[in-house]
Write a protein that holds these residues in place. Structure first.
Motif: not given
Length: 211
Positions: A175, A147, A145, A141
């Motif tokens: 983010t 991540e 996102d 992602r």
């Protein structure tokens, strides 16, 4: 800079708009794809979107009214990006700050670029400075996102408050907020951020003084 006074243990950079002024390069890149399929250049209002989105997202956005979305994305994946690298403009003071930070704090990139990030770093001789580079190809992602940032935190074994993310867009701010990582807005005073900086020298001051 005195490493004993650093406010963070890790500094994470966005690429486009922070490390490089990539607007001209990205416009030429996506207009090339449009031209390959016989379509006119993108509209000016599309420019901001392609600066923040992944390559695939940008192609699908630009071809949203055309039938060749899948073909255009496949072409993007195999085309030679090197012809557009010369249009990138490295941010003044970037290599100096990377040189001063290397070995003192962990350095990383979190970008929505795909495979092109490696070619860019190699072309400008910057790959040697970074301990981790996370592109949209490296996560399930992409931004916004968190991540990408969370992957870097785990790799570096640093806490959320021990890292600083430097970005220039709303997606970068989102983010950082999602990852609960302090955010430095680069040349964009409209963003909600822990710090606002307009140059690499100002960023260096933040890293040293924490303000």
């Amino acid at each position: 800079m005195d490493d004993a006074s650093f406010s963070f243990r890790a500094v994470i950079f966005d690429c486009d708009g922070v490390m490089f002024d990539s607007k001209d390069s990205n416009i030429a890149y996506y207009n090339h794809i449009l031209k390959h399929f016989g379509y006119p250049p993108m509209f000016e209002e599309d420019h901001n979107y392609i600066q923040m989105a992944t390559g695939e997202q940008s192609v699908r956005y630009l071809f949203r009214d055309y039938p060749e979305q899948d073909e255009a994305e496949e072409y993007r994946r195999v085309m030679d990006y090197t012809q557009f690298i010369h249009k990138l403009k490295m941010e003044p003071g970037l290599e100096e700050i990377l040189f001063s930070l290397k070995g003192r704090v962990k350095l990383a990139i979190a970008t929505n670029r795909s495979a092109t990030i490696k070619r860019v770093l190699d072309h400008f001789g910057l790959a040697r400075y970074f301990d981790a580079v996370i592109s949209s190809f490296d996560v399930k992602r992409p931004k916004p996102d968190p991540e990408c940032l969370e992957t870097i935190l785990v790799k570096f074994l640093v806490g959320r408050e021990e890292a600083l993310y430097v970005g220039d867009s709303e997606i970068d701010a989102e983010t950082a907020a999602a990852a609960q990582v302090p955010f430095a807005a680069f040349k964009n005073s409209s963003l909600q951020a822990s710090f606002h900086v307009c140059s690499m020298a100002e960023l260096a001051a933040v890293l040293k003084n924490g303000k």
